[in-house]
Write an enzyme that holds these catalytic residues in place. Structure first.
Site, PDB file in Angstrom:
ATOM      1  N   TYR A  36     -10.120   8.780   2.389  1.00 24.01           N
ATOM      2  CA  TYR A  36     -10.592   9.903   1.609  1.00 24.01           C
ATOM      3  C   TYR A  36      -9.850  10.723   0.270  1.00 24.01           C
ATOM      4  O   TYR A  36      -9.044  10.147   0.159  1.00 24.01           O
ATOM      5  CB  TYR A  36     -10.600  10.969   3.031  1.00 24.01           C
ATOM      6  CG  TYR A  36      -8.912  11.357   3.237  1.00 24.01           C
ATOM      7  CD1 TYR A  36      -7.974  10.693   3.751  1.00 24.01           C
ATOM      8  CD2 TYR A  36      -8.582  12.654   2.811  1.00 24.01           C
ATOM      9  CE1 TYR A  36      -6.983  11.237   4.008  1.00 24.01           C
ATOM     10  CE2 TYR A  36      -7.891  13.246   3.225  1.00 24.01           C
ATOM     11  CZ  TYR A  36      -7.111  12.757   3.144  1.00 24.01           C
ATOM     12  OH  TYR A  36      -5.655  13.414   3.832  1.00 24.01           O
ATOM     13  N   ARG A  55      -7.790   7.787  -8.078  1.00 23.04           N
ATOM     14  CA  ARG A  55      -7.013   7.787  -6.848  1.00 23.04           C
ATOM     15  C   ARG A  55      -7.925   7.628  -5.993  1.00 23.04           C
ATOM     16  O   ARG A  55      -7.430   6.611  -4.746  1.00 23.04           O
ATOM     17  CB  ARG A  55      -6.516   9.699  -5.583  1.00 23.04           C
ATOM     18  CG  ARG A  55      -5.458   8.856  -5.183  1.00 23.04           C
ATOM     19  CD  ARG A  55      -4.465  10.087  -5.267  1.00 23.04           C
ATOM     20  NE  ARG A  55      -5.188  11.176  -4.512  1.00 23.04           N
ATOM     21  CZ  ARG A  55      -4.982  12.380  -4.044  1.00 23.04           C
ATOM     22  NH1 ARG A  55      -3.767  12.953  -3.803  1.00 23.04           N
ATOM     23  NH2 ARG A  55      -5.644  13.125  -3.659  1.00 23.04           N
ATOM     24  N   ARG A 103     -17.666  -3.635  16.522  1.00 21.13           N
ATOM     25  CA  ARG A 103     -16.459  -3.721  16.589  1.00 21.13           C
ATOM     26  C   ARG A 103     -15.894  -4.913  16.035  1.00 21.13           C
ATOM     27  O   ARG A 103     -15.711  -6.337  17.206  1.00 21.13           O
ATOM     28  CB  ARG A 103     -15.520  -3.252  17.200  1.00 21.13           C
ATOM     29  CG  ARG A 103     -13.978  -2.757  17.216  1.00 21.13           C
ATOM     30  CD  ARG A 103     -13.343  -2.102  18.810  1.00 21.13           C
ATOM     31  NE  ARG A 103     -12.530  -1.725  18.316  1.00 21.13           N
ATOM     32  CZ  ARG A 103     -10.896  -2.521  19.214  1.00 21.13           C
ATOM     33  NH1 ARG A 103     -11.162  -4.017  19.196  1.00 21.13           N
ATOM     34  NH2 ARG A 103      -9.958  -2.461  18.147  1.00 21.13           N
ATOM     35  N   HIS A 105     -11.604  -7.036  14.112  1.00 21.71           N
ATOM     36  CA  HIS A 105     -11.118  -6.215  13.540  1.00 21.71           C
ATOM     37  C   HIS A 105     -10.918  -6.615  11.153  1.00 21.71           C
ATOM     38  O   HIS A 105     -11.127  -6.554  10.238  1.00 21.71           O
ATOM     39  CB  HIS A 105      -9.700  -7.551  13.527  1.00 21.71           C
ATOM     40  CG  HIS A 105      -8.812  -6.355  15.090  1.00 21.71           C
ATOM     41  ND1 HIS A 105      -9.849  -5.970  15.821  1.00 21.71           N
ATOM     42  CD2 HIS A 105      -7.574  -5.903  14.279  1.00 21.71           C
ATOM     43  CE1 HIS A 105      -8.829  -5.326  16.064  1.00 21.71           C
ATOM     44  NE2 HIS A 105      -7.899  -5.210  16.434  1.00 21.71           N
ATOM     45  N   LYS A 147      -4.843   6.599  -0.053  1.00 20.60           N
ATOM     46  CA  LYS A 147      -5.269   8.288   1.099  1.00 20.60           C
ATOM     47  C   LYS A 147      -6.009   7.682   1.905  1.00 20.60           C
ATOM     48  O   LYS A 147      -7.150   7.349   2.176  1.00 20.60           O
ATOM     49  CB  LYS A 147      -5.402   8.606   0.020  1.00 20.60           C
ATOM     50  CG  LYS A 147      -5.278   9.906   0.278  1.00 20.60           C
ATOM     51  CD  LYS A 147      -6.183  11.182  -0.871  1.00 20.60           C
ATOM     52  CE  LYS A 147      -5.774  12.935   0.073  1.00 20.60           C
ATOM     53  NZ  LYS A 147      -5.067  13.788   0.396  1.00 20.60           N
ATOM     54  N   GLU A 179       7.858  13.192   1.853  1.00 22.69           N
ATOM     55  CA  GLU A 179       6.617  14.782   1.464  1.00 22.69           C
ATOM     56  C   GLU A 179       6.594  15.302   3.044  1.00 22.69           C
ATOM     57  O   GLU A 179       7.437  15.443   3.657  1.00 22.69           O
ATOM     58  CB  GLU A 179       5.611  13.515   1.210  1.00 22.69           C
ATOM     59  CG  GLU A 179       5.129  12.540   1.905  1.00 22.69           C
ATOM     60  CD  GLU A 179       3.635  12.028   1.298  1.00 22.69           C
ATOM     61  OE1 GLU A 179       2.913  12.371   0.844  1.00 22.69           O
ATOM     62  OE2 GLU A 179       3.600  10.928   1.712  1.00 22.69           O
ATOM     63  N   LEU A 203       2.180   9.592  -1.030  1.00 22.77           N
ATOM     64  CA  LEU A 203       0.494  10.001  -1.031  1.00 22.77           C
ATOM     65  C   LEU A 203       0.946  10.437  -3.238  1.00 22.77           C
ATOM     66  O   LEU A 203       1.789  11.703  -3.521  1.00 22.77           O
ATOM     67  CB  LEU A 203       0.107  11.124  -0.995  1.00 22.77           C
ATOM     68  CG  LEU A 203      -1.488  10.498  -1.127  1.00 22.77           C
ATOM     69  CD1 LEU A 203      -2.480   9.333  -1.026  1.00 22.77           C
ATOM     70  CD2 LEU A 203      -2.293  11.957  -0.974  1.00 22.77           C
TER      71      LEU A 203
HETATM   72  N1  PDD Z   1      -3.717  16.664   2.196  1.00 22.43           N
HETATM   73  N2  PDD Z   1       0.933  13.728   0.921  1.00 22.43           N
HETATM   74  C1  PDD Z   1      -0.232  14.101   2.102  1.00 22.43           C
HETATM   75  C2  PDD Z   1       0.633  13.169   3.526  1.00 22.43           C
HETATM   76  C3  PDD Z   1      -1.168  14.583   1.795  1.00 22.43           C
HETATM   77  O1  PDD Z   1      -2.095  14.604   3.170  1.00 22.43           O
HETATM   78  C4  PDD Z   1      -1.780  15.445   0.417  1.00 22.43           C
HETATM   79  C5  PDD Z   1      -2.980  16.298   0.149  1.00 22.43           C
HETATM   80  C6  PDD Z   1      -0.750  15.583  -0.532  1.00 22.43           C
HETATM   81  C7  PDD Z   1      -0.865  15.782  -1.828  1.00 22.43           C
HETATM   82  O2  PDD Z   1      -1.815  15.937  -2.392  1.00 22.43           O
HETATM   83  P1  PDD Z   1      -2.793  16.881  -3.947  1.00 22.43           P
HETATM   84  O3  PDD Z   1      -1.660  17.545  -3.964  1.00 22.43           O
HETATM   85  O4  PDD Z   1      -3.598  16.031  -4.804  1.00 22.43           O
HETATM   86  O5  PDD Z   1      -4.026  17.391  -2.301  1.00 22.43           O
HETATM   87  C8  PDD Z   1       0.653  14.111   0.288  1.00 22.43           C
HETATM   88  C9  PDD Z   1      -5.022  17.132   1.537  1.00 22.43           C
HETATM   89  C10 PDD Z   1      -5.176  17.987   0.712  1.00 22.43           C
HETATM   90  C11 PDD Z   1      -5.610  17.295   3.148  1.00 22.43           C
HETATM   91  O6  PDD Z   1      -5.233  16.303   3.564  1.00 22.43           O
HETATM   92  O7  PDD Z   1      -5.724  17.521   3.898  1.00 22.43           O
END
Ligand code: PDD
Length: 279
Positions: A36, A55, A103, A105, A147, A179, A203
């Site tokens: 996403y 990304r 479903r 895997h 992501k 993070e 991320l």
């Molecule tokens: N989250 N690390 C994680 C685990 C994240 O879920 C996010 C962003 C970031 C920052 O990435 P960016 O600067 O590209 O938004 C870092 C989004 C906003 C969310 O899941 O809602």
């Protein structure tokens, strides 16, 4: 053009978010088998769209999901959808799941991936000087650079932080800060901007990236290296960043006062962000 209060899109169908129905066989539902993106829309234009599309393509390739259309086409579609929502300022979310199929895997053969998008009104640029952080052990898998929709450890950490009266959880792996549960964590120490290097443990945040660029433009030194919780506690400033919350300044970490010692530098970074979105 008749604009909508909010909008959802699924494989060509458009409804309000509340009315959208997704087939139960969408593999996002069974396995979280998808990726996403989240982007901000200002004045009906998607901020940093290229960064998000790049990304998206990278995340999809890493889990071997074929995009339902070329990256550029997806970009055009998102731009069109953002024009259909009333509010000029929006929170835009999209996800691509591997396929819809009973479903199993194993990857289904010959079935296209699904694109789901929603966009809702957003209040504008969210910044804070009052973030409270709580450290949480980083027990996530070792592909945090993807992501993916699989966010259960992030959800658990975010909830734990909230229940402790905090705004965000800070993941710590082997003593090092990785993070946040939904953000990147950076710090300023002695005028240097320090942030975790890009690897499989974090991320590659778009806002993290933008801040590195702002630093280069402002002549601020950047160190991309892992730092410990102790270093974070001693930092002059702690900045929590994400697309929807680009510059959240932390004042507390695990119940102790932290940061808040270099407001000038934080302001310079924030001014750069505001300049960029006004462009
Ligand atoms: N989250 N690390 C994680 C685990 C994240 O879920 C996010 C962003 C970031 C920052 O990435 P960016 O600067 O590209 O938004 C870092 C989004 C906003 C969310 O899941 O809602």
């Amino acid at each position: 053009m008749e604009r909508m209060k909010n909008l959802a899109y699924y494989n060509g169908r458009i409804t309000s978010i509340e009315d959208m129905m997704i087939p139960a066989n969408d593999r996002g539902f069974y396995f979280g088998d998808g990726i996403y993106e989240v982007a901000m829309v200002f004045n009906h234009k998607i901020f940093a769209l290229e960064d998000h599309l790049d990304r998206m393509a990278n995340s999809a390739a890493l889990v071997r999901i074929e995009l339902p259309a070329a990256k550029e086409e997806i970009g055009h579609l998102l731009e069109e959808l953002a024009l259909k929502v009333e509010s000029p300022c929006q929170f835009l979310y999209w996800q691509i799941t591997r396929a819809s199929s009973p479903r199993n895997h194993l990857f289904p053969e010959g079935v296209a991936s699904n694109l789901y998008v929603y966009s809702k009104p957003w209040k504008g640029v969210e910044m804070s000087d009052e973030y409270r952080l709580m450290t949480v052990e980083d027990t996530r898998f070792l592909h945090c650079n993807i992501k993916t929709l699989n966010l259960l450890p992030n959800v658990m950490a975010a909830q734990k932080a909230k229940e402790a009266g905090c705004s965000e959880a800070v993941f710590v792996r082997d003593g090092y800060v990785t993070e946040g549960s939904h953000s990147n964590i950076s710090m300023i120490k002695d005028g240097v901007f320090v942030t975790h290097p890009l690897d499989h443990l974090i991320l590659p945040g778009t806002e993290r990236n933008h801040m590195i660029r702002y630093c280069a433009e402002l002549g601020i030194l950047v160190e991309e290296r892992a730092f410990t919780v102790e270093e974070l506690a001693e930092a002059d400033e702690i900045i929590v960043s994400s697309t929807s919350h680009p510059s959240m300044r932390a004042m507390e970490l695990d119940g102790k006062a932290v940061g808040m010692k270099n407001p000038e530098l934080v302001k310079k970074l924030r001014d750069k962000y505001m300049e960029e979105i006004e462009k």
